[in-house]
Design a protein around this motif. Structure first.
Motif, PDB file in Angstrom:
ATOM      1  N   GLU A   1       0.837  -1.214   0.000  1.00 59.63           N
ATOM      2  CA  GLU A   1       0.000   0.000   0.000  1.00 59.63           C
ATOM      3  C   GLU A   1       0.866   1.257   0.000  1.00 59.63           C
ATOM      4  O   GLU A   1       0.633   2.178  -0.765  1.00 59.63           O
ATOM      5  N   THR A   2       1.843   1.316   0.892  1.00 61.18           N
ATOM      6  CA  THR A   2       2.728   2.482   0.969  1.00 61.18           C
ATOM      7  C   THR A   2       4.175   2.009   0.905  1.00 61.18           C
ATOM      8  O   THR A   2       4.488   0.881   1.308  1.00 61.18           O
ATOM      9  N   TRP A   3       5.049   2.894   0.426  1.00 57.37           N
ATOM     10  CA  TRP A   3       6.432   2.506   0.179  1.00 57.37           C
ATOM     11  C   TRP A   3       7.419   3.497   0.787  1.00 57.37           C
ATOM     12  O   TRP A   3       7.130   4.700   0.875  1.00 57.37           O
ATOM     13  N   SER A   4       8.568   2.991   1.176  1.00 58.90           N
ATOM     14  CA  SER A   4       9.635   3.858   1.678  1.00 58.90           C
ATOM     15  C   SER A   4      10.180   4.690   0.530  1.00 58.90           C
ATOM     16  O   SER A   4       9.918   4.408  -0.638  1.00 58.90           O
ATOM     17  N   LYS A   5      10.944   5.725   0.875  1.00 56.51           N
ATOM     18  CA  LYS A   5      11.610   6.496  -0.178  1.00 56.51           C
ATOM     19  C   LYS A   5      12.668   5.626  -0.835  1.00 56.51           C
ATOM     20  O   LYS A   5      13.351   4.869  -0.142  1.00 56.51           O
ATOM     21  N   PRO A   6      12.843   5.764  -2.148  1.00 59.67           N
ATOM     22  CA  PRO A   6      13.891   4.966  -2.794  1.00 59.67           C
ATOM     23  C   PRO A   6      15.267   5.340  -2.265  1.00 59.67           C
ATOM     24  O   PRO A   6      15.520   6.493  -1.921  1.00 59.67           O
ATOM     25  N   ARG A   7      16.124   4.332  -2.224  1.00 58.62           N
ATOM     26  CA  ARG A   7      17.479   4.576  -1.731  1.00 58.62           C
ATOM     27  C   ARG A   7      18.444   3.772  -2.604  1.00 58.62           C
ATOM     28  O   ARG A   7      18.108   2.675  -3.076  1.00 58.62           O
ATOM     29  N   ALA A   8      19.651   4.328  -2.816  1.00 60.12           N
ATOM     30  CA  ALA A   8      20.659   3.634  -3.626  1.00 60.12           C
ATOM     31  C   ALA A   8      21.293   2.520  -2.808  1.00 60.12           C
ATOM     32  O   ALA A   8      21.657   2.713  -1.649  1.00 60.12           O
ATOM     33  N   LEU A   9      21.400   1.332  -3.424  1.00 59.20           N
ATOM     34  CA  LEU A   9      22.010   0.197  -2.724  1.00 59.20           C
ATOM     35  C   LEU A   9      23.436  -0.065  -3.204  1.00 59.20           C
ATOM     36  O   LEU A   9      24.300  -0.454  -2.423  1.00 59.20           O
ATOM     37  N   ALA A  10      23.666   0.101  -4.488  1.00 57.67           N
ATOM     38  CA  ALA A  10      24.970  -0.256  -5.071  1.00 57.67           C
ATOM     39  C   ALA A  10      25.076   0.417  -6.433  1.00 57.67           C
ATOM     40  O   ALA A  10      24.061   0.775  -7.025  1.00 57.67           O
ATOM     41  N   SER A  11      26.284   0.582  -6.906  1.00 57.83           N
ATOM     42  CA  SER A  11      26.424   1.158  -8.252  1.00 57.83           C
ATOM     43  C   SER A  11      27.669   0.603  -8.934  1.00 57.83           C
ATOM     44  O   SER A  11      28.549   0.009  -8.291  1.00 57.83           O
ATOM     45  N   THR A  12      27.731   0.807 -10.248  1.00 50.70           N
ATOM     46  CA  THR A  12      28.882   0.335 -11.015  1.00 50.70           C
ATOM     47  C   THR A  12      29.053   1.211 -12.253  1.00 50.70           C
ATOM     48  O   THR A  12      28.095   1.853 -12.702  1.00 50.70           O
ATOM     49  N   ASP A  13      30.268   1.232 -12.784  1.00 48.65           N
ATOM     50  CA  ASP A  13      30.564   2.081 -13.942  1.00 48.65           C
ATOM     51  C   ASP A  13      30.743   1.277 -15.217  1.00 48.65           C
ATOM     52  O   ASP A  13      31.377   1.736 -16.159  1.00 48.65           O
ATOM     53  N   ASN A  14      30.246   0.055 -15.229  1.00 47.30           N
ATOM     54  CA  ASN A  14      30.355  -0.739 -16.447  1.00 47.30           C
ATOM     55  C   ASN A  14      29.128  -1.648 -16.553  1.00 47.30           C
ATOM     56  O   ASN A  14      28.173  -1.486 -15.799  1.00 47.30           O
TER      57      ASN A  14
END
Lengths: 408, 165
Positions: free
Chosen positions: A361-374
């Motif tokens: 029904e309701t959701w938390s704010k999106p948050r970054a978990l991981a990232s990559t440059d390729n």
């Protein structure tokens, strides 16, 4: 213009005559563009990695690397892995489509069922192959086709029922030739299914759940209850509209009515290469996430159904529209529903995550978990009890299994 | 094992250095910056740019139609870009282009494992669906056709391009 076209044609002819060495050279050129970090069969060279937590808490991975599908297990939550075991000794022309990946389920007795697709000819007709291990992943049975049909098959999905039955669904082109022979137009592919009552050693004869579905997107598969698989797929509605639909089986051999998940009106004669994700929570709610570029809405969306797929909530947009949100994955655990997806800013890919504590029904704010440059695989979610993990293969940083904290 | 790799490396080197001087390959690598370069190279000329891939069913049907379109419209520059991300598929790509009558077009193949970045350069909102056709006018205005193009629409567009301004 005309002159240069003529010159190009002559060059084309010359190249045709020299086709053998040019082909070799062209292939070399292309290897620099690989989405794999290396060419071996080990995990760090993988382009697609699929995780599965067995009942005993052991993590299993199946991955695609170096033309093989390999399997390894981890008893310490991904810190270390057993020696990788390729499911076959021969090198295969594995389906490398964006939505293809090897599938793996492990039953309560420790039997591993594996399925994946290959391209079996020069025309890129696919074939779904399966195997299983009954010795805890030390060795695998010879590969077998999931069906005796020789028409193209791709995009298999595997799921394990509570009693250990292995259910498989896939997209299958077998109805195309008869339709054409009868002078009827045929679009897409059939959604076929089968199940195995012997821990993935053999599968029942394939049966059709729905014909003329979109032929190039992954399927979402989960169980609504014992013996009741649910499949979410990109369907082809009237006028080549490739919107999503859901079918719930009343038992392992009887598909129910097909309902529409959302009317996005994406009319396109193309391969979107973007399949949906499905999870069923303990309440019985269906959670679906998908991509569309329809007339009515564009982007990544989420909706839930509390009536077995008959009706869905108003689609909720996911992610930042200017960051290309894509590749959603939804997981339902006893007390949370979790969504991950990719965003891209022109240089960097980031896996974003949000969570719901009230069954969608309701959701938390999106948050970054991981990232990559390729290059990177689609982000996946996997759980051991209540602990949820992000499973993500990246070319630059290898495979990661990352525990996700409480986001509420 | 190491020895095998060494032999392979020598063979690879031979493949790179051997025939490359005989003729430049028809398939050009599409890399970072290639998109800007394509637009620059065709600036001032009406250009049809077609994105496709060897495993895409609708692409297989459309490609020969585009081959015919190119033959019928010498006034339009035709560029194809194989936008699948595939290891070792150059041979199949070239074979399909040849069969479709597109060997004489300017043909590219994605050559960067980071396909998201290549697609972003072309169109930040493109998620990789193919086929996809971009029609570029003399003054650089771009119209994008998602999915298979209707050849009659392409004919109409090309007729509009030859009209005196």
């Amino acid at each position: 213009m005309t002159t240069s076209r003529l010159r190009s044609s002559l060059l084309g002819l010359a190249i045709g005559l020299l086709s053998a060495p040019i082909a070799a050279q062209a292939q070399m050129v292309h290897q620099h563009g690989s989405d794999a970090a290396c060419e071996g069969t080990e995990l760090r060279c993988a382009t697609k990695v699929t995780p599965f937590f067995a009942e005993d808490g052991k993590l299993w991975l199946a991955w695609m690397a170096g033309g093989r599908v390999s399997v390894a297990g981890s008893t310490d939550g991904g810190q270390s892995y057993s020696a990788a075991v390729p499911v076959t000794e021969q090198q295969l022309n594995l389906d490398w489509g964006p939505d293809a990946r090897p599938k793996l389920v492990v039953d309560g007795k420790g039997a591993l069922a594996v399925a994946f697709s290959i391209f079996r000819d020069q025309a890129f007709n696919g074939q779904v192959l399966y195997t299983r291990s009954d010795d805890g992943g030390k060795s695998f049975a010879p590969l077998r086709p999931i069906t005796s049909s020789n028409e193209s098959q791709r995009f298999e999905a595997l799921a394990l029922d509570q009693d250990g039955t292995v259910f498989v669904a896939w997209l299958d082109k077998r109805n195309r030739a008869p339709a054409k022979a009868a002078g009827r137009a045929y679009e897409g592919a059939g959604l076929f299914f089968a199940s195995s009552q012997d821990q993935g050693a053999t599968y029942a004869e394939a049966a059709l759940a729905q014909d003329n579905t979109c032929e190039c997107c992954r399927l979402g598969l989960a169980f609504a209850g014992p013996g009741r698989p649910v499949v979410v797929f990109r369907n082809i509605f009237e006028g080549s509209v490739r919107d999503h639909a859901v079918v719930t089986f009343s038992n392992l051999t009887t598909p129910g009515e097909v309902y529409r998940v959302s009317t996005d009106d994406w009319q396109i004669k193309a391969c979107p290469h973007q399949g949906p994700s499905l999870a069923v929570s303990p309440s019985g709610a269906y959670h679906v996430a998908w991509f569309t570029n329809g007339k009515i809405r564009k982007g990544l969306f989420y909706a839930h159904s509390r009536d077995g797929g008959r009706t869905f909530s108003e689609p909720m947009a996911i992610g930042q529209a200017d960051r290309n949100p894509t590749r959603p994955y939804v997981l339902a655990t006893p007390d949370a529903t979790t969504l991950v997806w990719k965003e891209f800013d022109g240089e960097r890919t980031t896996v974003m995550m949000m969570q719901s504590r009230d069954d969608g029904e309701t959701w938390s704010k999106p948050r970054a978990l991981a990232s990559t440059d390729n290059a990177s695989d689609h982000p996946l979610l996997v759980a051991r009890g209540k602990q949820i993990f992000l499973s993500w293969m990246t070319k630059a940083d290898g495979y990661r299994l990352q525990a996700i904290g409480d986001e509420s | 094992m190491k020895k095998t790799f060494a032999v392979l490396a020598v063979l690879a080197l031979a493949a790179l250095t051997g025939p490359s001087t005989a003729a430049s390959p028809s398939l050009k690598p599409f890399e970072r910056g290639s998109w800007r370069e394509v637009l620059r190279a065709h600036a001032g000329r009406p250009t049809l740019i077609h994105f496709w891939g060897v495993t895409c069913g609708p692409c297989k049907i459309e490609l020969p139609q585009l081959g015919k379109f190119m033959a019928d419209h010498p006034e339009i520059d035709v560029v194809t870009i194989s936008a699948d991300l595939v290891p070792n598929l150059s041979t199949a790509t070239q074979a399909m282009l040849d069969k479709a009558g597109l060997a004489g077009a300017e043909n590219f193949i994605f050559n960067d494992g980071y396909a998201e970045r290549l697609r972003f350069e072309v169109d930040p909102s493109w998620q990789g669906d193919i086929p996809r056709t971009m029609l570029v006018t003399r003054d650089g205005a771009i119209e994008t056709i998602e999915g298979s193009a209707e050849i009659s629409d392409l004919d109409k567009w090309s007729q509009a391009q030859v009209r005196p301004h």
